[in-house]
Design a protein around this motif. Structure first.
Motif, PDB file in Angstrom:
ATOM      1  N   ALA A  68       0.881  -1.178   0.000  1.00 54.65           N
ATOM      2  CA  ALA A  68       0.000   0.000   0.000  1.00 54.65           C
ATOM      3  C   ALA A  68       0.920   1.229   0.000  1.00 54.65           C
ATOM      4  N   PRO A  69       0.381   2.420  -0.312  1.00 58.48           N
ATOM      5  CA  PRO A  69       1.255   3.583  -0.489  1.00 58.48           C
ATOM      6  C   PRO A  69       1.913   4.101   0.794  1.00 58.48           C
ATOM      7  N   GLY A  70       2.703   5.153   0.649  1.00 56.60           N
ATOM      8  CA  GLY A  70       3.479   5.716   1.756  1.00 56.60           C
ATOM      9  C   GLY A  70       2.694   5.901   3.042  1.00 56.60           C
ATOM     10  N   MET A  71       1.447   6.338   2.926  1.00 63.28           N
ATOM     11  CA  MET A  71       0.649   6.549   4.136  1.00 63.28           C
ATOM     12  C   MET A  71       0.502   5.253   4.932  1.00 63.28           C
ATOM     13  N   ALA A  72       0.477   4.118   4.230  1.00 68.35           N
ATOM     14  CA  ALA A  72       0.371   2.833   4.930  1.00 68.35           C
ATOM     15  C   ALA A  72       1.668   2.529   5.676  1.00 68.35           C
ATOM     16  N   PHE A  95       3.052  19.510   6.767  1.00 64.94           N
ATOM     17  CA  PHE A  95       1.812  18.761   6.604  1.00 64.94           C
ATOM     18  C   PHE A  95       1.886  17.342   7.184  1.00 64.94           C
ATOM     19  N   PHE A  96       3.008  16.660   6.969  1.00 62.77           N
ATOM     20  CA  PHE A  96       3.058  15.244   7.314  1.00 62.77           C
ATOM     21  C   PHE A  96       3.225  15.001   8.812  1.00 62.77           C
ATOM     22  N   GLY A  97       3.786  15.962   9.528  1.00 60.73           N
ATOM     23  CA  GLY A  97       3.845  15.861  10.979  1.00 60.73           C
ATOM     24  C   GLY A  97       2.447  15.821  11.587  1.00 60.73           C
ATOM     25  N   SER A 142       9.906  11.987  13.277  1.00 62.02           N
ATOM     26  CA  SER A 142      10.260  13.167  12.479  1.00 62.02           C
ATOM     27  C   SER A 142      10.160  12.857  10.993  1.00 62.02           C
ATOM     28  N   VAL A 143      10.129  13.935  10.197  1.00 63.04           N
ATOM     29  CA  VAL A 143      10.022  13.800   8.741  1.00 63.04           C
ATOM     30  C   VAL A 143      11.344  14.243   8.119  1.00 63.04           C
ATOM     31  N   HIS A 144      12.032  13.302   7.501  1.00 64.28           N
ATOM     32  CA  HIS A 144      13.344  13.557   6.902  1.00 64.28           C
ATOM     33  C   HIS A 144      13.246  14.638   5.828  1.00 64.28           C
ATOM     34  N   ALA A 145      12.289  14.457   4.935  1.00 64.72           N
ATOM     35  CA  ALA A 145      12.119  15.377   3.809  1.00 64.72           C
ATOM     36  C   ALA A 145      10.662  15.820   3.779  1.00 64.72           C
ATOM     37  N   GLU A 146      10.380  17.054   4.252  1.00 64.96           N
ATOM     38  CA  GLU A 146       8.996  17.549   4.321  1.00 64.96           C
ATOM     39  C   GLU A 146       8.556  17.977   2.925  1.00 64.96           C
ATOM     40  N   THR A 147       7.761  17.141   2.295  1.00 66.01           N
ATOM     41  CA  THR A 147       7.341  17.380   0.919  1.00 66.01           C
ATOM     42  C   THR A 147       6.427  18.596   0.795  1.00 66.01           C
ATOM     43  N   SER A 148       5.789  18.971   1.890  1.00 66.07           N
ATOM     44  CA  SER A 148       4.890  20.125   1.819  1.00 66.07           C
ATOM     45  C   SER A 148       5.658  21.447   1.741  1.00 66.07           C
ATOM     46  N   VAL A 171      11.168   7.576  11.499  1.00 67.61           N
ATOM     47  CA  VAL A 171      11.474   8.594  10.493  1.00 67.61           C
ATOM     48  C   VAL A 171      10.666   8.358   9.214  1.00 67.61           C
ATOM     49  N   ASP A 172      10.020   9.422   8.745  1.00 70.27           N
ATOM     50  CA  ASP A 172       9.336   9.411   7.447  1.00 70.27           C
ATOM     51  C   ASP A 172      10.348   9.860   6.396  1.00 70.27           C
ATOM     52  N   THR A 173      10.698   8.940   5.482  1.00 70.79           N
ATOM     53  CA  THR A 173      11.588   9.333   4.390  1.00 70.79           C
ATOM     54  C   THR A 173      10.928   9.022   3.051  1.00 70.79           C
ATOM     55  N   VAL A 174       9.616   9.290   2.992  1.00 72.02           N
ATOM     56  CA  VAL A 174       8.885   8.988   1.752  1.00 72.02           C
ATOM     57  C   VAL A 174       9.521   9.745   0.587  1.00 72.02           C
ATOM     58  N   THR A 175       9.827  11.019   0.819  1.00 68.91           N
ATOM     59  CA  THR A 175      10.450  11.808  -0.242  1.00 68.91           C
ATOM     60  C   THR A 175      11.975  11.788  -0.149  1.00 68.91           C
ATOM     61  N   GLY A 176      12.514  11.417   1.007  1.00 70.47           N
ATOM     62  CA  GLY A 176      13.972  11.468   1.188  1.00 70.47           C
ATOM     63  C   GLY A 176      14.721  10.343   0.492  1.00 70.47           C
ATOM     64  N   THR A 196       7.148   4.446  -3.172  1.00 66.58           N
ATOM     65  CA  THR A 196       7.793   4.067  -4.429  1.00 66.58           C
ATOM     66  C   THR A 196       7.733   5.160  -5.487  1.00 66.58           C
ATOM     67  N   GLN A 197       6.825   6.121  -5.318  1.00 73.08           N
ATOM     68  CA  GLN A 197       6.529   7.051  -6.420  1.00 73.08           C
ATOM     69  C   GLN A 197       7.268   8.379  -6.330  1.00 73.08           C
ATOM     70  N   LYS A 198       8.205   8.488  -5.393  1.00 77.69           N
ATOM     71  CA  LYS A 198       8.943   9.753  -5.299  1.00 77.69           C
ATOM     72  C   LYS A 198      10.316   9.529  -5.936  1.00 77.69           C
ATOM     73  N   CYS A 199      11.384   9.467  -5.148  1.00 78.02           N
ATOM     74  CA  CYS A 199      12.697   9.372  -5.801  1.00 78.02           C
ATOM     75  C   CYS A 199      13.025   7.976  -6.343  1.00 78.02           C
TER      76      CYS A 199
HETATM   77  C1  LIG Z   1       3.989  11.489  -0.278  1.00 80.37           C
HETATM   78  C2  LIG Z   1       4.283  11.458   1.172  1.00 80.37           C
HETATM   79  C3  LIG Z   1       3.622  10.588   2.052  1.00 80.37           C
HETATM   80  C4  LIG Z   1       2.482   9.720   1.625  1.00 80.37           C
HETATM   81  O1  LIG Z   1       2.766   8.833   0.605  1.00 80.37           O
HETATM   82  P1  LIG Z   1       1.590   8.270  -0.300  1.00 80.37           P
HETATM   83  O2  LIG Z   1       2.263   7.293  -1.191  1.00 80.37           O
HETATM   84  O3  LIG Z   1       0.973   9.432  -0.987  1.00 80.37           O
HETATM   85  O4  LIG Z   1       0.605   7.600   0.587  1.00 80.37           O
HETATM   86  C5  LIG Z   1       4.013  10.588   3.384  1.00 80.37           C
HETATM   87  N1  LIG Z   1       4.990  11.390   3.832  1.00 80.37           N
HETATM   88  C6  LIG Z   1       5.641  12.246   3.025  1.00 80.37           C
HETATM   89  C7  LIG Z   1       6.724  13.110   3.570  1.00 80.37           C
HETATM   90  C8  LIG Z   1       5.296  12.301   1.673  1.00 80.37           C
HETATM   91  O5  LIG Z   1       5.936  13.157   0.866  1.00 80.37           O
END
Ligand SMILES: *Cc1c(COP(=O)(O)O)cnc(C)c1O
Length: 371
Positions: A68-72, A95-97, A142-148, A171-176, A196-199
């Motif tokens: 499932a995506p990053g939020m999962a 936003f993600f915090g 914490s969020v490594h890379a704040e996408t917002s 640590v959230d590194t969805v974008t990192g 998977t859909q960022k870097c």
């Molecule tokens: C995109 C993102 C998410 C969520 O990922 P999704 O694949 O959209 O569910 C979570 N945290 C950060 C920092 C993001 O950039």
């Protein structure tokens, strides 16, 4: 009902994700679907795990992709590590915090939110004060890379503070991941998730994730059951880890995993350090072009993420109209501002495959025409 096949337009994706998925990954996804317990597939899953360990720079056994995506990935981390009444310090600078806070609440924990202004990085002194004030805290997130906002935070120092005070670090590194240096083992991070859909530039819908032995111990010794069946790592572990003896948990998203595997093979060919370097160099080139257009960045220079460039919308320029024009006339997607930054900034992503010279030139020329 009669309907035709859906043929998407060819867009150039330079927003906050998804990023461009190259033909090689798309072709991998178009290969025949096989059974998810087929030994050949299991072998690919094992290799995917090793490749993810490389991407995260970890030896963690519990490293895999959540289906499932990053939020999962975020939800999986909090669902498993937070027990009722656990205090969780959340370093929030975007936003993600805020979403981390909601997760902690939903799993019965007590969020202690430490706010930093959107567009700045997390202030370590505030985290240290919070740890001193809340001696019974269990986790620091914490969020490594704040996408917002496009701000880079220092998860290494935050993790060190957390450990000094007997806490685990999420640590959230969805974008990192893959876009900026990250060393999970060296930095001692306990739970980390990505997308998977960022870097990585694979298709959206999977969340690479990794847990340290300390995190695993906490999960195994929970007093209460994890409140989510699907994300309960005690159940998933036997599926991803049990070499040979894999048993049914859920049907893996087979073809999406082919895509992730291919994207990771491409990463191993390029080399992680080279990927970090490419993201940095391309960011510098975009920056130079934006400066010529008199466009300013939200984040101060030393805290900027190379893969997510938040820029102020120039005075007198219509936000929505300009982005619509970019999409409809230039096939170019850039991101709008989120939350408090809506209408104030645009977010230009230089993530994964989208981070290349051709895109930068195209984006700068298109921007010059619409503003
Ligand atoms: C995109 C993102 C998410 C969520 O990922 P999704 O694949 O959209 O569910 C979570 N945290 C950060 C920092 C993001 O950039």
């Amino acid at each position: 009902m009669k309907a035709n096949s859906f043929i998407p337009p060819n867009r150039i994706l330079m927003g906050p994700g998804p990023s461009d998925v190259c033909d090689r990954v798309l072709e991998a996804m178009a290969r025949p679907t096989i059974g998810h317990l087929d030994p050949v597939f299991i072998k690919m899953m094992d290799e995917t795990k090793q490749l993810l360990q490389y991407a995260f720079q970890t030896q963690n056994e519990l490293t895999f992709a959540v289906s499932a995506p990053g939020m999962a990935g975020m939800e999986c981390s909090f669902a498993n590590l937070v027990e009722p009444d656990d205090k969780v310090i959340i370093a929030k600078n975007g936003f993600f915090g805020e979403r981390m806070k909601e997760n902690v609440e939903r799993f019965g924990g007590i969020p202690i939110v430490i706010d930093d202004e959107w567009g700045t990085k997390v202030d370590l002194n505030k985290i240290e004060s919070a740890l001193n004030e809340h001696k019974d805290a269990k986790i620091v997130a914490s969020v490594h890379a704040e996408t917002s906002t496009g701000a880079l935070t220092d998860p290494e120092s935050i993790t060190k503070l957390a450990h000094d005070h007997g806490c685990l670090s999420i640590v959230d590194t969805v974008t990192g991941l893959v876009g900026v240096p990250l060393k999970v083992d060296e930095w001692g991070i306990d739970a980390i998730y990505s997308g998977t859909q960022k870097c990585l530039s694979a298709s959206p819908g999977l969340s690479p994730i990794s847990f340290s032995n300390a995190a695993k111990e906490k999960i195994k010794n929970r007093k209460s059951k994890v409140k989510s069946w699907f994300l309960d790592l005690n159940l998933i572990m036997s599926y991803w880890e049990g070499e040979g003896g894999r048993s049914y948990h859920h049907t893996a998203p087979i073809n999406a995993l082919y895509g992730l595997h291919e994207a990771l093979v491409m990463l191993s060919e390029e080399g992680l350090e080279n990927s970090w370097k490419r993201h940095k160099e391309n960011h510098m080139q975009l920056r130079e072009g934006l400066e010529k257009l008199n466009i300013e960045f939200l984040v101060k220079e030393e805290d900027r993420l190379p893969q997510l460039n938040a820029i102020y919308i120039p005075d007198g320029v219509n936000d929505l109209e300009s982005r619509q024009k970019l999409l409809n006339e230039f096939n170019l997607e850039i991101g709008a501002g989120l939350g408090v930054l809506a209408g104030k900034v645009w977010r230009i992503g230089l993530m994964g495959q989208s981070s290349n010279k051709k895109n930068i030139e195209y984006c700068l020329n298109s921007l010059a025409e619409v503003i």
